[in-house]
Motif scaffolding. Structure first.
Motif, short mmCIF file in Angstrom:
data_model
loop_
_atom_site.label_atom_id
_atom_site.label_comp_id
_atom_site.label_asym_id
_atom_site.label_seq_id
_atom_site.Cartn_x
_atom_site.Cartn_y
_atom_site.Cartn_z
N ALA A 54 0.77 -1.26 0.28
CA ALA A 54 0.03 0.05 0.11
C ALA A 54 0.79 1.16 0.20
O ALA A 54 0.34 2.40 -0.11
N ASN A 55 1.96 1.00 -0.35
CA ASN A 55 2.92 2.18 -0.07
C ASN A 55 2.77 3.02 1.01
O ASN A 55 3.01 4.31 1.11
N ALA A 56 2.46 2.64 2.21
CA ALA A 56 2.40 3.22 3.39
C ALA A 56 3.71 3.48 4.27
O ALA A 56 4.56 2.58 4.49
N HIS A 57 3.86 4.77 4.74
CA HIS A 57 5.11 4.94 5.45
C HIS A 57 4.80 5.89 6.66
O HIS A 57 5.77 6.38 7.14
N HIS A 58 3.60 5.53 7.34
CA HIS A 58 3.36 6.18 8.41
C HIS A 58 3.68 5.09 9.80
O HIS A 58 3.79 4.18 9.63
N SER A 59 3.58 5.76 10.75
CA SER A 59 3.55 4.68 12.11
C SER A 59 2.34 4.35 12.30
O SER A 59 1.27 4.91 12.10
N PRO A 60 2.17 3.39 13.30
CA PRO A 60 0.97 2.87 13.66
C PRO A 60 0.01 3.80 14.45
O PRO A 60 -1.26 3.64 14.58
N SER A 61 0.63 5.04 15.04
CA SER A 61 -0.03 5.78 15.78
C SER A 61 -0.27 7.19 15.12
O SER A 61 -1.18 7.89 15.74
N THR A 62 -0.09 7.15 13.81
CA THR A 62 -0.58 8.23 12.94
C THR A 62 -1.78 8.26 12.59
O THR A 62 -2.48 7.25 12.09
N LYS A 63 -2.46 9.58 12.86
CA LYS A 63 -3.94 9.61 12.24
C LYS A 63 -4.24 9.77 10.92
O LYS A 63 -4.05 10.64 10.26
N ILE A 64 -4.36 8.51 10.28
CA ILE A 64 -4.28 8.55 8.70
C ILE A 64 -5.90 7.90 8.31
O ILE A 64 -6.24 8.05 6.87
N PHE A 65 -6.74 7.46 9.20
CA PHE A 65 -7.87 6.84 9.01
C PHE A 65 -9.14 7.71 9.11
O PHE A 65 -8.66 8.48 10.30
N SER A 66 -10.31 7.43 8.83
CA SER A 66 -11.34 8.28 9.24
C SER A 66 -12.54 6.99 9.68
O SER A 66 -12.37 5.95 9.26
N ILE A 67 -13.47 7.79 10.08
CA ILE A 67 -14.77 6.77 10.53
C ILE A 67 -15.31 6.07 9.37
O ILE A 67 -15.64 4.88 9.32
N ASN A 68 -15.13 6.90 8.34
CA ASN A 68 -15.80 6.26 7.00
C ASN A 68 -14.96 5.06 6.05
O ASN A 68 -15.42 4.53 5.11
N ASN A 69 -13.62 5.33 6.31
CA ASN A 69 -12.67 4.40 5.93
C ASN A 69 -11.70 3.41 6.53
O ASN A 69 -11.05 2.81 6.07
N PHE A 70 -11.81 3.37 7.72
CA PHE A 70 -11.03 2.45 8.52
C PHE A 70 -11.20 1.03 8.27
O PHE A 70 -10.35 0.21 8.43
N HIS A 71 -12.40 0.85 7.96
CA HIS A 71 -12.64 -0.76 7.62
C HIS A 71 -11.89 -1.14 6.45
O HIS A 71 -11.67 -2.50 6.14
N HIS A 72 -11.34 -0.30 5.44
CA HIS A 72 -10.63 -0.65 4.60
C HIS A 72 -9.40 -1.36 4.93
O HIS A 72 -8.68 -2.27 4.24
N LEU A 73 -8.79 -1.04 5.91
CA LEU A 73 -7.71 -1.57 6.62
C LEU A 73 -8.03 -2.99 6.76
O LEU A 73 -7.15 -3.96 6.69
N VAL A 74 -9.03 -3.14 7.64
CA VAL A 74 -9.37 -4.59 8.19
C VAL A 74 -9.69 -5.49 7.02
O VAL A 74 -9.33 -6.60 6.99
N PHE A 75 -10.49 -4.97 6.26
CA PHE A 75 -10.97 -5.91 5.25
C PHE A 75 -10.09 -6.12 4.05
O PHE A 75 -9.95 -7.02 3.40
N GLY A 76 -8.71 -5.29 3.87
CA GLY A 76 -7.95 -5.51 2.87
C GLY A 76 -6.90 -6.37 3.49
O GLY A 76 -6.10 -7.12 2.75
#
Length: 470
Positions: A267-289
């Motif tokens: 996913a070309n992600a370069h953030h830390s696990p504590s970085t606020k990069i998700f929203s209520i509307n899209n956080f499920h993409h991480l889980v389902f992906g």
């Protein structure tokens, strides 16, 4: 319970002198009884007597320290009007009203008490209480009402109790921002700072000017407006202790690092696990992906496997929990705002998974409310309503408490988290002492002064820490 009352003729009713309208005169309980008999008759036809008002008088003494000794004592009209309103409303409520609104005690306080609700089983009782407060507010000085509501914030969807809880949380957040901005990477020192603020708040007493007397209608108004808050403060420390995670949280660092290597590659992600990069509307993409990787993190933290179907269901449940977190922590209601981190997502999933395997029963109840079971997940799921995010406090707090514990464990801030939760309790208890004054001006000025002193100490701690590091 007093039998229900039936109104006399309109002609007699119009002669009332104890309805709510401004008056500085005094009169007696005997005169009020005469008027009640002119206006109402009990179902059995017998006259209303002094003994019928005993429960009402006992309640007023217990709740707001208003004492009427006998039928000949001269007392302000405002007190007699309050007695009348309470007696008539109680007699006609069919709800054992005075038991419902009695001051909470340690053993009977409940986080479920609500005077503003969309839950069908609670609407009738909430409507009666709101009718009382609306009638009482008629005679409260409009300037005082504005002072009270302006301090808490005029948000239509929230009760005064909910706004008071939020006001307390916001005051703590201001102090936390000052401290975390200066104390970085030192969880022990941050915990000590929170503990100092807790001790300060615990030491602040409330001294009422004995020469100032609040009118009964104002005292009862603020009492009822804050009754749910009083219940909450009594029960919250016990609830917090009972819902703590009772097993050691597993280490997730290695699995998280492995997961991030996958995210960087896929996913070309370069953030830390504590970085606020998700929203209520899209956080499920991480889980389902990446369901296998997320399930592995949940197992590492909780010790429990999660099937793909259960992971999906818990992700749906997590939306309401993360929505509450976003609002409480960031005052954010925008579902597209990036206020959610990977740590938050996993912590929410862990909170639900822990309850499913190791959580205790919880039986929400308050006087006047019907039986509704003791399974927190079932109660939480019943609270799902597309256009109504309300959950009863005790249920949502079970999942929030554990969410924040898992979150702190992932971030290595467990020590400061426990000190922070103690600070929350200390401020709530400090606000409770101010609420008990039952005086709008005294309460508002007390909160302002208390928060000023607390913020001043937070700044002193921050300055000393920064000077020490130089």
């Amino acid at each position: 319970m007093t039998k229900r009352l039936t109104e006399q003729s309109k002609f007699e009713k119009d002669k009332s002198v104890f309805d709510f309208r401004a008056s500085e005169e005094t009169s007696t309980l005997g005169s009020l009884i005469n008027e009640l008999n002119a206006q109402y008759i009990k179902k059995g036809g017998e006259p209303i007597a002094a003994r019928d008002l005993r429960r009402t008088l006992d309640f007023l003494e217990q709740a707001i320290d208003v004492k009427v000794k006998d039928s000949t004592q001269r007392v302000p009209f405002s007190t007699l009007k309050t007695i009348k309103l309470l007696y008539v409303t109680d007699a006609n409520s069919g709800k054992h009203l005075l038991n419902l609104i009695a001051p909470p005690s340690e053993g009977e306080a409940t986080m479920e008490f609500s005077t503003g609700t969309t839950i069908p089983r609670d609407k009738n009782a909430a409507a009666i209480i709101n009718l009382l407060t609306n009638n009482l507010s008629i005679e409260v000085d409009p300037a005082k009402l504005r002072l009270f509501y302006n301090m808490l914030g005029n948000k239509e969807l929230h009760t005064s109790a909910e706004k008071l809880l939020l006001h307390s949380e916001r005051a703590n957040d201001e102090a936390r921002h000052i401290l975390t901005s200066s104390i970085r990477g030192d969880d022990y020192t941050l915990a000590c700072a929170y503990t100092k603020l807790s001790k300060l708040l615990n030491s602040l007493g409330v001294r009422r000017n004995s020469d100032l007397k609040t009118h009964a209608h104002e005292a009862l108004f603020i009492y009822l407006e804050t009754l749910a808050f009083r219940h909450f403060v009594h029960h919250y420390p016990l609830h917090l202790n009972e819902t703590r995670i009772k097993k050691e949280i597993g280490q997730t660092k290695e699995i998280m690092e492995k997961f991030f290597r996958i995210l960087r590659k896929e996913a070309n992600a370069h953030h830390s696990p504590s970085t606020k990069i998700f929203s209520i509307n899209n956080f499920h993409h991480l889980v389902f992906g990446w369901p296998k990787e997320v399930a592995a993190l949940v197992k590492a933290a909780t010790g429990f496997d999660t099937s793909p179907l259960l992971l999906k269901k818990n992700t749906v449940r997590s939306r309401a929990l993360l929505t509450s977190h976003a609002y409480r922590s960031f005052d954010c209601c925008d579902p597209d705002a990036q206020v959610i981190s990977i740590h938050d997502i996993v912590a929410a999933l862990c909170s639900f998974r822990y309850q499913q395997e190791a959580g205790d029963d919880y039986k929400p109840y308050w006087h006047g409310q019907s039986e509704q079971g003791k399974d927190p997940q079932r109660l939480y799921d019943k609270g799902f309503r597309k256009n109504d995010p309300h959950q009863h406090q005790g249920v949502i707090q079970i999942y929030l408490n554990r969410f924040y514990e898992f979150q702190a464990s992932f971030q290595g801030t467990t020590q400061s988290h426990h000190a922070w939760m103690q600070l929350q309790i200390s401020r709530l208890r400090a606000y409770f002492r101010l609420v008990e004054v039952n005086d709008i001006v005294g309460f508002v000025t007390g909160v302002i002064a208390m928060n000023y002193v607390c913020m001043d100490m937070a700044k002193d701690i921050a300055i000393k820490h920064l000077n020490h590091d130089k």
